[in-house]
Design a protein around this motif. Structure first.
Motif, short mmCIF file in Angstrom:
data_model
loop_
_atom_site.label_atom_id
_atom_site.label_comp_id
_atom_site.label_asym_id
_atom_site.label_seq_id
_atom_site.Cartn_x
_atom_site.Cartn_y
_atom_site.Cartn_z
N VAL A 71 -0.90 -5.61 8.73
CA VAL A 71 -0.72 -5.70 7.29
C VAL A 71 -2.05 -5.92 6.58
O VAL A 71 -2.83 -6.78 6.97
CB VAL A 71 0.25 -6.85 6.93
CG1 VAL A 71 0.44 -6.94 5.43
CG2 VAL A 71 1.59 -6.65 7.62
N SER A 72 -2.26 -5.13 5.54
CA SER A 72 -3.41 -5.30 4.65
C SER A 72 -2.87 -5.20 3.23
O SER A 72 -1.74 -4.75 3.01
CB SER A 72 -4.45 -4.21 4.89
OG SER A 72 -3.92 -2.95 4.53
N SER A 73 -3.69 -5.57 2.26
CA SER A 73 -3.23 -5.45 0.87
C SER A 73 -3.02 -3.98 0.50
O SER A 73 -2.10 -3.64 -0.23
CB SER A 73 -4.21 -6.12 -0.09
OG SER A 73 -5.48 -5.51 -0.01
N ALA A 74 -3.84 -3.08 1.06
CA ALA A 74 -3.68 -1.65 0.78
C ALA A 74 -2.36 -1.13 1.36
O ALA A 74 -1.65 -0.35 0.71
CB ALA A 74 -4.86 -0.87 1.36
N GLU A 75 -2.02 -1.54 2.57
CA GLU A 75 -0.76 -1.12 3.19
C GLU A 75 0.43 -1.67 2.41
O GLU A 75 1.43 -0.99 2.20
CB GLU A 75 -0.69 -1.57 4.65
CG GLU A 75 0.55 -1.11 5.37
CD GLU A 75 0.67 0.39 5.51
OE1 GLU A 75 1.79 0.90 5.40
OE2 GLU A 75 -0.35 1.07 5.71
N LEU A 76 0.33 -2.92 1.97
CA LEU A 76 1.41 -3.52 1.19
C LEU A 76 1.60 -2.78 -0.12
O LEU A 76 2.73 -2.45 -0.51
CB LEU A 76 1.14 -5.01 0.96
CG LEU A 76 2.20 -5.77 0.18
CD1 LEU A 76 3.58 -5.68 0.84
CD2 LEU A 76 1.78 -7.23 0.02
N ALA A 77 0.51 -2.48 -0.83
CA ALA A 77 0.58 -1.73 -2.09
C ALA A 77 1.21 -0.36 -1.86
O ALA A 77 2.05 0.09 -2.64
CB ALA A 77 -0.80 -1.58 -2.71
N LYS A 78 0.81 0.30 -0.77
CA LYS A 78 1.37 1.61 -0.43
C LYS A 78 2.88 1.52 -0.20
O LYS A 78 3.63 2.36 -0.71
CB LYS A 78 0.69 2.14 0.83
CG LYS A 78 1.19 3.47 1.32
CD LYS A 78 0.35 3.90 2.51
CE LYS A 78 1.22 4.45 3.61
NZ LYS A 78 0.47 4.80 4.80
N ARG A 79 3.33 0.50 0.50
CA ARG A 79 4.77 0.33 0.76
C ARG A 79 5.54 -0.06 -0.49
O ARG A 79 6.69 0.34 -0.67
CB ARG A 79 4.98 -0.69 1.87
CG ARG A 79 4.75 -0.12 3.22
CD ARG A 79 5.83 0.89 3.54
NE ARG A 79 5.44 1.76 4.62
CZ ARG A 79 6.23 2.66 5.16
NH1 ARG A 79 7.46 2.83 4.71
NH2 ARG A 79 5.81 3.43 6.12
N ILE A 80 4.94 -0.84 -1.37
CA ILE A 80 5.62 -1.18 -2.64
C ILE A 80 5.82 0.09 -3.45
O ILE A 80 6.90 0.33 -3.98
CB ILE A 80 4.82 -2.24 -3.44
CG1 ILE A 80 4.81 -3.57 -2.70
CG2 ILE A 80 5.41 -2.40 -4.84
CD1 ILE A 80 3.86 -4.60 -3.28
#
Length: 87
Positions: A71-80
């Motif tokens: 998990v990274s902030s970029a991956e979280l933003a992509k999933r949101i």
């Protein structure tokens, strides 16, 4: 928990928080679960209560579901964004 705080701080600082979470709760293990959901898709950032465990993302859309363990902030933003995109 510090891992989740870092990821969320990066998400906020980077201006990538595209939607406010739809739910924030704690489970019976004291893990924090932060959810974003639309009509057909949902993601959860799970923040384990143990510092030895790292956060992970659970996602689902009908019969399609899975875990993302890096998990990274970029991956979280992509999933949101994925959760709120047209199905």
């Amino acid at each position: 928990m510090k891992h989740c705080i870092r990821i969320l701080a990066e998400l906020f600082r980077g201006g990538n928080l595209v939607k406010v979470p739809t739910d924030v709760s704690a489970d019976r293990n004291a893990d924090i679960r932060i959810s974003w959901s639309s009509d057909h898709r949902e993601i959860e950032l799970i923040c384990p209560s143990s510092e030895e465990e790292t956060p992970y993302i659970y996602y689902s859309s009908g019969a399609d579901y899975g875990l993302i363990q890096q998990v990274s902030s970029a991956e979280l933003a992509k999933r949101i964004r994925w959760a709120y995109s047209a199905t």
